[in-house]
Design a protein around this motif. Structure first.
Motif, short mmCIF file in Angstrom:
data_model
loop_
_atom_site.label_atom_id
_atom_site.label_comp_id
_atom_site.label_asym_id
_atom_site.label_seq_id
_atom_site.Cartn_x
_atom_site.Cartn_y
_atom_site.Cartn_z
N TYR A 71 0.84 -1.19 0.00
CA TYR A 71 0.00 0.00 0.00
C TYR A 71 0.88 1.25 0.00
O TYR A 71 2.00 1.25 0.52
CB TYR A 71 -0.94 0.02 1.21
N SER A 109 -1.39 7.71 0.53
CA SER A 109 -2.83 7.57 0.29
C SER A 109 -3.42 6.29 0.85
O SER A 109 -4.65 6.14 0.86
CB SER A 109 -3.10 7.63 -1.21
N GLN A 110 -2.58 5.34 1.29
CA GLN A 110 -3.02 4.04 1.80
C GLN A 110 -3.81 3.25 0.76
O GLN A 110 -4.59 2.37 1.12
CB GLN A 110 -3.87 4.23 3.07
N GLU A 111 -3.58 3.54 -0.51
CA GLU A 111 -4.16 2.75 -1.59
C GLU A 111 -3.15 1.71 -2.06
O GLU A 111 -1.95 1.83 -1.79
CB GLU A 111 -4.57 3.66 -2.74
N LYS A 112 -3.65 0.72 -2.78
CA LYS A 112 -2.76 -0.34 -3.25
C LYS A 112 -1.75 0.21 -4.24
O LYS A 112 -2.08 1.06 -5.08
CB LYS A 112 -3.56 -1.47 -3.88
#
Length: 308
Positions: A36, A40-43
């Motif tokens: 992650y 942004s804590q997105e993949k």
């Protein structure tokens, strides 16, 4: 001691003891770092960049942060050291052929290996899942495992062939001590770049101050300064044209040499110079032959050249 319904409470329901310390799952911690984006804590998805401290980000998240730093974002403290897009490096990663993606287990009826990673080391084939230490080169962005760099010692990149030194190696998602070491090296590198920029700027200001208001340029390297301007260069050029040619008596022609210091030329008219010939003076528009009479001057203006 009974409650409604004839229930008997137990001791742990009546006496509150100390809270148990919650332990972080290692698999979840590794997945958060290596799968992650740290901002942004997105993949993570290509293009993936890394900062000088070894954290992984999505490039679009970094660009959005740099365009609007005033917006409130979670985990904004992890990118406080990033000033512009040059402070991050796009990584040249190697895909894992065993990675099937996340769509194969949509129903949840298959075993999902949490240690399987999207990328591997191109030299020894270790998966980039956090169990092994990985590093990247700040020059080219290629990523390798520490084992590969330790077993195959070389000063040339294994993937792209560019030369590198040990000071450009940055550990990805390192420990607290490694991050502090990288931060110290980053501050020293930025301080050196700042002093070099200041010294270059001071040199430029010294050169600009050496130019006076008349447009003359002095050469500070030599002891005797020679000053040039347009008038002096033109006077020297025309004196070279008006010099007599080689004599027919067999004497060697004398070569005209520039004077050691060119003096600023005067502003007097060329027609007033007595040492110049009449043929030489007729080359200029100030000569009498270049002036028109009243009969030759037309009293009307046209935009076509077909009139005499």
């Amino acid at each position: 001691m009974g409650c409604d319904g004839g229930t008997i409470p137990k001791r742990h329901e009546l006496v509150k003891g100390p809270k148990k310390v919650e332990k972080v799952d290692k698999n979840a911690e590794l997945a958060a770092k290596w799968r992650y984006c740290a901002l942004s804590q997105e993949k993570l998805k290509r293009p993936i960049v890394a900062c000088e401290l070894g954290r992984l980000y999505n490039k679009d998240a970094i660009i959005e942060y740099l365009l609007d730093k005033s917006a409130e974002r979670p985990n904004s403290e992890v990118v406080a050291h990033i000033r512009n897009i040059k402070d991050v490096k796009e990584l040249n990663l190697t895909d894992n052929p065993a990675w099937e993606g996340e769509r194969h287990n949509i129903k949840g009826d298959c075993y999902e290996d949490m240690h399987c990673s999207m990328f591997i080391c191109p030299v020894v084939g270790l998966e980039m899942n956090g169990k092994h230490k990985f590093l990247f080169l700040q020059t080219c962005g290629c990523v390798f495992s520490e084992r590969a760099l330790r077993e195959v010692k070389t000063e040339i990149c294994h993937k792209c062939g560019d030369p590198f030194q040990e000071d450009v190696l940055v550990t990805l998602n390192g420990t607290k001590e490694e991050v502090e070491k990288l931060q110290k090296a980053m501050e020293e590198r930025r301080a050196k770049a700042k002093t070099a920029k200041k010294s270059k700027k001071s040199k430029d200001t010294k050169v600009s101050k050496s130019q006076d208001s008349t447009g003359t340029i002095s050469l500070p390297q030599e002891k005797s300064c020679i000053r040039f301007d347009h008038a002096s260069v033109l006077s020297f050029f025309f004196s070279f044209l008006s010099a007599p040619g080689p004599s027919t008596s067999g004497e060697s022609s004398k070569t005209l040499k520039a004077p050691p210091g060119l003096v600023i030329g005067s502003k007097r008219s060329i027609q007033d110079m007595k040492d110049k010939s009449e043929t030489y003076k007729s080359l200029f528009t100030s000569h009498g032959s270049a002036k028109r009479t009243k009969d030759q001057i037309s009293n009307w203006v046209t935009h076509t050249p077909y009139h005499f």
